[in-house]
Design a protein around this motif. Sequence first.
Motif, PDB file in Angstrom:
ATOM      1  N   UNK A 192       0.838  -1.196   0.000  1.00  0.00           N
ATOM      2  CA  UNK A 192       0.000   0.000   0.000  1.00  0.00           C
ATOM      3  C   UNK A 192       0.876   1.249   0.000  1.00  0.00           C
ATOM      4  N   UNK A 193       0.501   2.217  -0.823  1.00  0.00           N
ATOM      5  CA  UNK A 193       1.188   3.505  -0.890  1.00  0.00           C
ATOM      6  C   UNK A 193       0.222   4.572  -0.380  1.00  0.00           C
ATOM      7  N   UNK A 194       0.605   5.284   0.671  1.00  0.00           N
ATOM      8  CA  UNK A 194      -0.216   6.332   1.267  1.00  0.00           C
ATOM      9  C   UNK A 194       0.379   7.688   0.899  1.00  0.00           C
ATOM     10  N   UNK A 195      -0.459   8.613   0.464  1.00  0.00           N
ATOM     11  CA  UNK A 195       0.067   9.904   0.032  1.00  0.00           C
ATOM     12  C   UNK A 195      -0.915  11.022   0.345  1.00  0.00           C
ATOM     13  N   UNK A 196      -0.356  12.211   0.505  1.00  0.00           N
ATOM     14  CA  UNK A 196      -1.126  13.445   0.671  1.00  0.00           C
ATOM     15  C   UNK A 196      -0.288  14.562   0.066  1.00  0.00           C
ATOM     16  N   UNK A 197      -0.722  15.075  -1.081  1.00  0.00           N
ATOM     17  CA  UNK A 197       0.071  16.010  -1.867  1.00  0.00           C
ATOM     18  C   UNK A 197      -0.792  17.207  -2.229  1.00  0.00           C
ATOM     19  N   UNK A 198      -0.214  18.400  -2.153  1.00  0.00           N
ATOM     20  CA  UNK A 198      -0.892  19.623  -2.588  1.00  0.00           C
ATOM     21  C   UNK A 198      -0.168  20.194  -3.798  1.00  0.00           C
ATOM     22  N   UNK A 199      -0.918  20.394  -4.881  1.00  0.00           N
ATOM     23  CA  UNK A 199      -0.403  21.053  -6.077  1.00  0.00           C
ATOM     24  C   UNK A 199      -0.956  22.469  -6.068  1.00  0.00           C
ATOM     25  N   UNK A 200      -0.081  23.448  -6.048  1.00  0.00           N
ATOM     26  CA  UNK A 200      -0.511  24.826  -5.792  1.00  0.00           C
ATOM     27  C   UNK A 200      -1.173  25.508  -6.983  1.00  0.00           C
ATOM     28  N   UNK A 201      -0.841  25.112  -8.208  1.00  0.00           N
ATOM     29  CA  UNK A 201      -1.285  25.890  -9.361  1.00  0.00           C
ATOM     30  C   UNK A 201      -1.979  25.029 -10.404  1.00  0.00           C
ATOM     31  N   UNK A 227       3.674  26.369 -20.793  1.00  0.00           N
ATOM     32  CA  UNK A 227       4.246  27.574 -20.182  1.00  0.00           C
ATOM     33  C   UNK A 227       3.306  28.193 -19.155  1.00  0.00           C
ATOM     34  N   UNK A 228       2.049  27.726 -19.109  1.00  0.00           N
ATOM     35  CA  UNK A 228       1.098  28.208 -18.099  1.00  0.00           C
ATOM     36  C   UNK A 228       1.003  27.262 -16.910  1.00  0.00           C
ATOM     37  N   UNK A 229       1.731  26.151 -16.933  1.00  0.00           N
ATOM     38  CA  UNK A 229       1.569  25.108 -15.924  1.00  0.00           C
ATOM     39  C   UNK A 229       2.793  25.045 -15.020  1.00  0.00           C
ATOM     40  N   UNK A 230       2.534  24.957 -13.730  1.00  0.00           N
ATOM     41  CA  UNK A 230       3.600  24.847 -12.729  1.00  0.00           C
ATOM     42  C   UNK A 230       3.407  23.566 -11.933  1.00  0.00           C
ATOM     43  N   UNK A 231       4.497  22.830 -11.738  1.00  0.00           N
ATOM     44  CA  UNK A 231       4.447  21.581 -10.975  1.00  0.00           C
ATOM     45  C   UNK A 231       4.888  21.767  -9.528  1.00  0.00           C
ATOM     46  N   UNK A 232       4.955  22.990  -9.029  1.00  0.00           N
ATOM     47  CA  UNK A 232       5.304  23.210  -7.621  1.00  0.00           C
ATOM     48  C   UNK A 232       4.287  22.513  -6.725  1.00  0.00           C
ATOM     49  N   UNK A 233       4.759  21.851  -5.690  1.00  0.00           N
ATOM     50  CA  UNK A 233       3.861  21.070  -4.850  1.00  0.00           C
ATOM     51  C   UNK A 233       4.466  20.898  -3.461  1.00  0.00           C
ATOM     52  N   UNK A 234       3.641  20.381  -2.566  1.00  0.00           N
ATOM     53  CA  UNK A 234       4.064  20.078  -1.197  1.00  0.00           C
ATOM     54  C   UNK A 234       3.681  18.628  -0.907  1.00  0.00           C
ATOM     55  N   UNK A 235       4.643  17.854  -0.446  1.00  0.00           N
ATOM     56  CA  UNK A 235       4.377  16.478  -0.025  1.00  0.00           C
ATOM     57  C   UNK A 235       4.100  16.508   1.470  1.00  0.00           C
ATOM     58  N   UNK A 236       2.824  16.431   1.823  1.00  0.00           N
ATOM     59  CA  UNK A 236       2.454  16.436   3.243  1.00  0.00           C
ATOM     60  C   UNK A 236       2.750  15.090   3.907  1.00  0.00           C
ATOM     61  N   UNK A 237       2.540  14.023   3.146  1.00  0.00           N
ATOM     62  CA  UNK A 237       2.775  12.696   3.721  1.00  0.00           C
ATOM     63  C   UNK A 237       3.004  11.707   2.580  1.00  0.00           C
ATOM     64  N   UNK A 256       7.064  18.680   3.050  1.00  0.00           N
ATOM     65  CA  UNK A 256       8.252  19.142   2.328  1.00  0.00           C
ATOM     66  C   UNK A 256       7.826  19.852   1.049  1.00  0.00           C
ATOM     67  N   UNK A 257       8.197  21.131   0.859  1.00  0.00           N
ATOM     68  CA  UNK A 257       7.818  21.839  -0.381  1.00  0.00           C
ATOM     69  C   UNK A 257       8.836  21.592  -1.488  1.00  0.00           C
ATOM     70  N   UNK A 258       8.327  21.543  -2.704  1.00  0.00           N
ATOM     71  CA  UNK A 258       9.163  21.432  -3.896  1.00  0.00           C
ATOM     72  C   UNK A 258       8.714  22.517  -4.876  1.00  0.00           C
ATOM     73  N   UNK A 259       9.573  23.494  -5.096  1.00  0.00           N
ATOM     74  CA  UNK A 259       9.238  24.662  -5.912  1.00  0.00           C
ATOM     75  C   UNK A 259       9.906  24.513  -7.272  1.00  0.00           C
ATOM     76  N   UNK A 260       9.097  24.580  -8.335  1.00  0.00           N
ATOM     77  CA  UNK A 260       9.634  24.469  -9.686  1.00  0.00           C
ATOM     78  C   UNK A 260      10.428  25.725 -10.035  1.00  0.00           C
TER      79      UNK A 260
END
Length: 574
Positions: A85-94, A387-397, A465-469
């Motif tokens: 099982x893979x558990x995840x919680x991710x926020x994509x900001x844009x 060019x309008x898309x950003x993959x910046x995200x935060x891995x909450x878990x 953990x934030x990951x900023x493109x």
Amino acid sequence: PNPAPAPGAMAAPVPHSAAASIFKRLNYFKKLPEDLTISTTHGSVMSLVGIACMALLFLLELRSFMTLNVETAIEVDDVADSYMRVNFNITVDDAPCDFVSVDLTDATGLYAHNITRRVRKVRLTAWRRQLAIHADEGAAMPAYIKPSAAELAQIEGEAEGLDPEELAELAAAAADEGDPAGAEAAVARMAALQAAGSAGPSADRGLDVHGNAHGAVVALDEKTLKEYVETHDMVFVNFFAPWCHWCQELAPIWAQTADKLADLHYGERVKLASVDCVAHAEFCRTMHIRAFPTLLLYSDHTTDTGLLYRATRGTDALLQFVDTNAQRHEVPHEEHVAALEEAGTAVKVAREHGPEGCMVSGHLKVKKVPGTFHVRLHSPQYSHASELMSASHVVHHLSFGGDEDGEGLDPARKAAKAAAAEAKKAGERRGRRRGGRNGDSRKAADRDAWDGAILGTGKSVADNTPFVAPANGHSFVHFHKVVCRVHEYLRGTKVAWYQYTMHSSSHKEVDDAFPSVKFAYDLSPMKVVERERSMPLYRFVTSLCAIIGGFFTVLGLAENTLHYSIEAVSKKLS
């Protein structure tokens, strides 16, 4: 001398005093009279030091006896479990939730697109405040119900200002709907007319206050959109790009809808319009347009809020949506919007919320082979510009392992869970009685029992953990090396979970590929085994005797050496 006994005669019994003499010779603890012993000051000092040292060593040995030790070994992973099982919680900001999907691939050839089971998406503002749970009804590909070839020809003729006789001839020539080439040509011409801002009928129906014909699709920009919204009850806007395939498919539908809308009793109060996001790219960015076509219905004479249309893209469906909103005065506005969102027809968007983000959480059941679960930021029902898309995200878990409480468990697995609870309680009692365990063992005590399958949930090493493109158009890839870890308790109960290392990188997409976030995982063929061990009682007694006897012997040798050294020095001095 006593004569030897005759042959065959029995030996005389040994006297009692002789037996006692033999017993006394076996005494290894013979005592000296007090008159023959000498008491010295340095002997007393060394005795006190010896007592203190032996007491300290005794306490340390007792603590070691009362404490559980953990032995670590590396072994071949033989855990009999085919899935993980893979558990995840991710926020994509844009990226709005309409565009976000979760895919899964692995080394066996499995490919699953847009997984929705046990996956939850929540709409977020630019400040990560939750707006609403995303409805899965809008995730399906909406149908495009295009006009017939004859209707396309008539709409095209009206857009070019042909008279009724010419329109009739044009419609008759295109009456054969089995001509796909003619229909495609008409669609292309309608898309070109829309891009030029002239899709719709001629001015024979009259002009509105802005000088545009009723029933025409009006081309707007930043200034004129505000004017139209302020002077009309509703303005339904198609934000498009000329290169967009779906925008070209929508163009004749949009023109036909505008044509029929003009014949309704509220047609003068409702306007269909379009905005070219290539010619007005900056304006579309300020309106938070991330894909094409984006259909927004503005009402109440403001562009601060709007309804994002997500349903079937056909003339009848669009007119029904407009009619529903035109009659919304019969119910409170909030209830009306809630009904539309529940039906999956539209969602409310607000400019004050900024560009919407999406929080994706849940879990996947994957095979124990190398694989990737993929958070895509584009949808097949829209055309996107990287060019309008950003993959910046935060891995909450992010963690591996675990199991649903009772779901899919056979009786043996359920019995193992019950045994786990009992093992946890027993471990807590042992911990209080014997001084506790190390930190990892204590964490493992909170996990489920292991009966040959992974039941415990591993620890996430990437919490919040934030990951900023570095720029739009970049993708992220997270590599995970997963290893199984097994903790074996003193009583034989086993608990297993997964740990992993994580390495991340970003790269710019090429060849019109869209940004995304990938999580690649690979399992180690080895496992780390931790076994609890306690010191047996016989070893504790043996060590205690060795400490006392050995220290006493060494101390005696040291005292004798010191004593005779002092005597030798005294004799020389005297």
